[in-house]
Design an enzyme around this catalytic site. Structure first.
Site, mmCIF file in Angstrom:
data_model
loop_
_atom_site.group_PDB
_atom_site.id
_atom_site.type_symbol
_atom_site.label_atom_id
_atom_site.label_comp_id
_atom_site.label_asym_id
_atom_site.label_seq_id
_atom_site.Cartn_x
_atom_site.Cartn_y
_atom_site.Cartn_z
ATOM 1 N N LYS A 142 31.257 -49.024 17.847
ATOM 2 C CA LYS A 142 30.705 -49.600 16.608
ATOM 3 C C LYS A 142 30.442 -48.523 15.566
ATOM 4 O O LYS A 142 30.556 -48.765 14.368
ATOM 5 C CB LYS A 142 29.381 -50.326 16.905
ATOM 6 C CG LYS A 142 29.524 -51.498 17.836
ATOM 7 C CD LYS A 142 28.186 -52.109 18.152
ATOM 8 C CE LYS A 142 27.309 -51.281 19.072
ATOM 9 N NZ LYS A 142 27.775 -51.125 20.443
ATOM 10 N N GLN A 152 23.798 -51.441 21.174
ATOM 11 C CA GLN A 152 24.116 -52.184 22.407
ATOM 12 C C GLN A 152 25.078 -53.325 22.048
ATOM 13 O O GLN A 152 25.847 -53.180 21.132
ATOM 14 C CB GLN A 152 22.849 -52.699 23.117
ATOM 15 C CG GLN A 152 21.987 -51.580 23.697
ATOM 16 C CD GLN A 152 21.045 -50.983 22.695
ATOM 17 O OE1 GLN A 152 20.373 -51.670 21.955
ATOM 18 N NE2 GLN A 152 20.969 -49.677 22.650
ATOM 19 N N ARG A 191 26.232 -40.909 31.991
ATOM 20 C CA ARG A 191 26.684 -41.645 33.177
ATOM 21 C C ARG A 191 28.124 -42.130 33.018
ATOM 22 O O ARG A 191 28.516 -42.525 31.924
ATOM 23 C CB ARG A 191 25.808 -42.891 33.395
ATOM 24 C CG ARG A 191 24.445 -42.594 33.914
ATOM 25 C CD ARG A 191 23.642 -43.862 34.105
ATOM 26 N NE ARG A 191 23.282 -44.501 32.846
ATOM 27 C CZ ARG A 191 22.628 -45.648 32.748
ATOM 28 N NH1 ARG A 191 22.316 -46.318 33.836
ATOM 29 N NH2 ARG A 191 22.313 -46.144 31.574
ATOM 30 N N ASN A 210 18.224 -45.623 23.191
ATOM 31 C CA ASN A 210 19.106 -45.979 24.307
ATOM 32 C C ASN A 210 20.550 -46.026 23.801
ATOM 33 O O ASN A 210 21.496 -45.927 24.560
ATOM 34 C CB ASN A 210 18.714 -47.334 24.929
ATOM 35 C CG ASN A 210 18.452 -48.421 23.901
ATOM 36 O OD1 ASN A 210 18.364 -48.170 22.701
ATOM 37 N ND2 ASN A 210 18.326 -49.650 24.368
ATOM 38 N N ASP A 244 29.054 -49.684 23.770
ATOM 39 C CA ASP A 244 30.020 -48.581 23.749
ATOM 40 C C ASP A 244 31.412 -49.032 23.304
ATOM 41 O O ASP A 244 32.430 -48.502 23.758
ATOM 42 C CB ASP A 244 30.102 -47.885 25.125
ATOM 43 C CG ASP A 244 28.730 -47.538 25.643
ATOM 44 O OD1 ASP A 244 27.976 -46.918 24.891
ATOM 45 O OD2 ASP A 244 28.406 -47.924 26.786
ATOM 46 N N GLY A 276 23.808 -44.656 21.508
ATOM 47 C CA GLY A 276 24.342 -43.339 21.181
ATOM 48 C C GLY A 276 25.766 -43.498 20.726
ATOM 49 O O GLY A 276 26.516 -44.265 21.321
ATOM 50 N N HIS A 277 26.114 -42.863 19.631
ATOM 51 C CA HIS A 277 27.525 -42.870 19.293
ATOM 52 C C HIS A 277 27.944 -41.546 18.697
ATOM 53 O O HIS A 277 27.149 -40.803 18.149
ATOM 54 C CB HIS A 277 27.917 -44.061 18.428
ATOM 55 C CG HIS A 277 27.063 -44.251 17.237
ATOM 56 N ND1 HIS A 277 26.125 -45.246 17.167
ATOM 57 C CD2 HIS A 277 27.009 -43.580 16.081
ATOM 58 C CE1 HIS A 277 25.514 -45.170 16.011
ATOM 59 N NE2 HIS A 277 26.028 -44.172 15.323
ATOM 60 N N THR A 302 27.081 -41.581 25.949
ATOM 61 C CA THR A 302 26.622 -40.566 24.985
ATOM 62 C C THR A 302 25.158 -40.230 25.242
ATOM 63 O O THR A 302 24.715 -39.114 25.001
ATOM 64 C CB THR A 302 26.741 -41.125 23.541
ATOM 65 O OG1 THR A 302 28.006 -41.739 23.400
ATOM 66 C CG2 THR A 302 26.598 -40.042 22.503
ATOM 67 N N THR A 303 24.401 -41.201 25.720
ATOM 68 C CA THR A 303 22.965 -40.996 25.883
ATOM 69 C C THR A 303 22.627 -40.385 27.241
ATOM 70 O O THR A 303 21.862 -39.443 27.328
ATOM 71 C CB THR A 303 22.219 -42.344 25.718
ATOM 72 O OG1 THR A 303 22.540 -42.838 24.423
ATOM 73 C CG2 THR A 303 20.724 -42.183 25.836
HETATM 74 P P1 IMP Z 1 17.616 -50.023 28.384
HETATM 75 O O1 IMP Z 1 18.110 -50.519 27.075
HETATM 76 O O2 IMP Z 1 17.480 -48.512 28.446
HETATM 77 O O3 IMP Z 1 16.371 -50.723 28.836
HETATM 78 O O4 IMP Z 1 18.722 -50.376 29.486
HETATM 79 C C1 IMP Z 1 19.035 -51.718 29.855
HETATM 80 C C2 IMP Z 1 20.522 -51.874 30.121
HETATM 81 O O5 IMP Z 1 21.232 -51.724 28.899
HETATM 82 C C3 IMP Z 1 21.113 -50.829 31.075
HETATM 83 O O6 IMP Z 1 22.144 -51.438 31.823
HETATM 84 C C4 IMP Z 1 21.715 -49.797 30.132
HETATM 85 O O7 IMP Z 1 22.768 -49.079 30.734
HETATM 86 C C5 IMP Z 1 22.219 -50.698 29.022
HETATM 87 N N1 IMP Z 1 22.311 -50.020 27.714
HETATM 88 C C6 IMP Z 1 21.304 -49.699 26.890
HETATM 89 N N2 IMP Z 1 21.773 -49.101 25.789
HETATM 90 C C7 IMP Z 1 23.108 -49.056 25.903
HETATM 91 C C8 IMP Z 1 24.169 -48.591 25.052
HETATM 92 O O8 IMP Z 1 23.954 -48.088 23.949
HETATM 93 N N3 IMP Z 1 25.427 -48.726 25.546
HETATM 94 C C9 IMP Z 1 25.679 -49.313 26.734
HETATM 95 N N4 IMP Z 1 24.746 -49.773 27.546
HETATM 96 C C10 IMP Z 1 23.461 -49.646 27.140
#
Ligand code: IMP
Length: 451
Positions: A16, A241, A320, A38, A13, A40-41, A316-317
Site C-alpha cells: 500500500k 494492515q 518475521r 505494527n 503487506d 511498516g512499509h 518490515t516491523t
Molecule cells: P497486532 O496488530 O500487533 O496486535 O497483531 C495482530 C495480527 O495482525 C498479527 O497476526 C500480526 O502479524 C498482524 N499484523 C499487524 N500489523 C500488520 C501489518 O502491518 N502487516 C501484516 N500483518 C500485520
C-alpha cells in the site's frame, strides 16, 4: 475525486505504501486513520530506502500535509525516532500533523502485549508485540491517554496513575500464572514492581518530554481534512494492515485491534461518508500472512518458498518470515464488498514469473464437502476449508521493464483479467518491481488535483 481511501484487501503487506506514494503526487494531504507502529512499509527512492511505521509515506513529497489521525495509536518514542531519522536524511517534516485525540501507546501496553501472547501459548495470535491491542482496549475502556494529555503534566500524571494500577496487577497475575514455582513467581513480582518502565514519575517525565518535542505538530486534524476537502483538494486516507485483519470483519481472533476497512477512514480521520469519493484496494498477485490464523490457500512447497525468497517476504516491523500462498479470490471478493472498492492495484506481479501454472482460488470446500462460493462467516469452516482453484498458464518473462499493458506477456494479462472479472472491479495499476517507476497504469493515470 477529492477523498480517496487506499486499503489492503488481504492480510497486510500488499504494498500500500508504494500506491500511496504514487497517488500522493496529486494530493495535498495524506492521512493515516488506524493502526500504529505494527504497520511498516518500505519506499525505494533511487538508491535510498525509507522505512515507515507511523508517518505517512507522503512525507517524502515536499509540501504535502501528512496527518496521523485520531484513529491511530501512537508510540511517541517510535514517532520521535522516525522524525529524527527523516530529519537526518534531509526530509522536511514541518507539515506533519498529529491528532490531539490519537491515543498513546504506553510502556505497559507493550509489556501487556508480550505477556498476553506468552500466556496464550499455542493459541497466541502472533501479534507484533507493539502494544496495539492493549492500547485500543484502554481506549474502549476509557482509560486511554491521548496526545493532548502530553501538554498538561498534571492531567498526564493523574491519567497514568489511574491506568497504571490495573496494569501492574494484570502483569503480576500473568507472570504468576506462568511460573510453576512460587519462589520464582515471587522473584518475578519483585522484578516487575521495580521495572523502571512502570515507574509513574519516570514515565510521566519521559512523556512530558515527548509532549514538548511534538507540540508544534499537534493539531485538530479533522478540521485540517475538512478544509482541504472543502477546497476541492485531494486527500488520501491511507489504511494500515488490511481487510482480513479487521477486528470486525477479519479472521477473528487472528486480527489486529483496529478496523482497516475503508469505512474506518471516516471515524479515524473525522470526516463523513460523503467525503469519500473513491476506494482503491491493493492486492498482492499472491497471498501472504504473518502471524497465526486460517489461510486456505497456504503453500508449503517450493513455489511458496520461491515467493518468500523472490518477494522478500519478511516483515518490515518484526522481520518475521511471511506465510505464502496462491491468490484467494473468495477473500478478495469479500474485501471488494466490505470496502466497496472502485479500483484495484495488483502488486508484485513480477514475482510470479516462471511459476506455471498460476493458481487462483475460486471457492472453498469444507472438511464435510460443502462448497462455499462466498467467504464463510463461521471461523471453524475457514480453519478446515481447502481452496479449489482455476489454473491459468504462467509467464516466463521478467516484467521489470514493462510500463504499458501491451508490454505485459499475454499470460500475465489473462491472469489480471481473470482477477478483475471474478471480483467485478477494474485493475488500474500493476506493480512490476520495487522501484517507484516499476508500475503499469492500465488505461488512464488518474488526474488528481494537488491544489
Ligand atoms: P497486532 O496488530 O500487533 O496486535 O497483531 C495482530 C495480527 O495482525 C498479527 O497476526 C500480526 O502479524 C498482524 N499484523 C499487524 N500489523 C500488520 C501489518 O502491518 N502487516 C501484516 N500483518 C500485520
Amino acid at each position: 475525486m477529492p477523498g480517496v481511501v487506499i486499503i489492503g484487501t488481504q492480510w497486510g503487506d500488499e504494498g500500500k505504501g508504494k500506491v500511496t506514494d504514487l497517488l500522493a503526487e496529486g494530493a495535498t494531504t495524506i492521512v493515516r486513520f488506524q493502526g500504529g507502529n505494527n504497520a511498516g512499509h518500505t519506499i525505494v527512492r533511487g538508491e535510498e530506502e525509507f522505512k515507515f511505521h507511523l508517518i505517512p509515506s507522503g512525507i517524502l513529497h515536499p509540501g504535502k500535509t501528512c496527518v496521523i489521525g485520531n484513529g491511530v495509536v501512537l508510540d511517541p518514542r517510535v514517532l520521535w525516532e522516525e522524525i529524527v531519522g527523516l530529519r537526518r536524511r534531509g526530509v522536511d517534516i514541518a507539515k506533519l500533523r498529529i491528532s490531539a485525540n490519537a491515543h498513546l501507546i504506553m510502556p505497559y501496553h507493550v509489556l501487556l502485549d508480550t505477556a498476553g501472547e506468552a500466556k496464550l501459548g499455542k493459541l497466541s495470535i502472533g501479534t507484533t508485540r507493539r502494544g496495539i491491542g492493549p492500547c485500543y482496549a484502554d481506549k474502549a475502556s476509557r482509560l486511554g491517554i491521548r496526545v493532548q494529555d502530553l501538554l498538561d503534566e498534571k492531567i498526564l500524571r493523574t491519567k497514568i496513575m489511574a491506568a497504571l494500577e490495573p496494569k501492574q496487577q494484570a502483569l503480576r497475575e500473568l507472570s504468576v500464572r506462568r511460573r510453576k514455582l512460587r519462589r520464582e513467581a515471587a522473584q518475578k513480582e519483585v522484578e516487575e514492581a521495580a521495572d523502571p518502565r512502570l515507574d509513574l514519575h519516570a514515565m510521566t517525565e519521559e512523556y512530558v518530554t515527548y509532549g514538548h518535542r511534538l507540540e508544534p505538530h499537534i493539531a485538530d486534524t479533522a478540521r485540517l481534512c475538512w478544509e482541504a476537502l472543502d477546497a476541492g483538494e485531494t486527500v488520501i486516507f491511507e489504511g494500515a494492515q488490511a481487510t482480513m485483519l479487521d477486528l470486525d470483519h477479519g479472521t477473528y481472533p487472528f486480527v489486529t485491534s483496529s478496523n482497516p476497512v475503508a469505512g474506518a477512514a471516516c471515524v479515524g480521520a473525522g470526516v463523513g461518508p460523503g467525503d469519500i469519493d473513491e476506494v482503491w484496494g491493493v492486492v498482492k498477485a499472491y497471498q501472504t500472512r504473518v502471524g497465526a490464523g486460517p489461510f486456505p490457500t497456504e503453500l508449503d512447497d517450493e513455489v511458496g518458498r520461491r515467493m518468500v525468497e523472490r518477494g522478500h517476504e519478511f516483515g518490515t516491523t518484526t522481520g518475521r518470515e511471511r506465510r505464502t500462498g496462491w491468490i484467494d479470490l473468495v477473500a478478495l471478493r469479500y474485501a471488494v464488498r466490505l470496502n466497496r472498492i472502485d479500483s484495484l492495484v495488483v502488486t508484485k506481479l513480477d514475482i510470479l514469473a516462471g511459476v506455471d501454472p498460476l493458481r487462483l482460488a475460486v471457492r472453498y470446500r469444507s472438511s464435510e464437502g460443502a462448497v462455499f462460493e462466498e467467504f464463510p462467516y463461521h471461523q471453524s469452516i475457514l480453519h478446515s476449508a481447502s481452496a479449489e482453484y482455476e489454473d491459468l498458464p504462467g509467464f516466463e518473462a521478467d516484467l521489470g521493464d514493462c510500463r504499458t499493458e501491451a508490454d505485459l506477456p499475454p499470460q500475465a494479462r489473462d491472469y489480471l483479467r481473470f482477477i478483475s472479472d471474478f471480483v467485478g472491479v477494474p485493475i488500474r495499476m500493476v506493480g512490476v518491481g520495487p522501484e517507484r517507476e516499476q508500475v503499469v497504469w492500465m488505461g488512464e493515470k488518474p488526474a488528481l488535483r494537488a491544489a
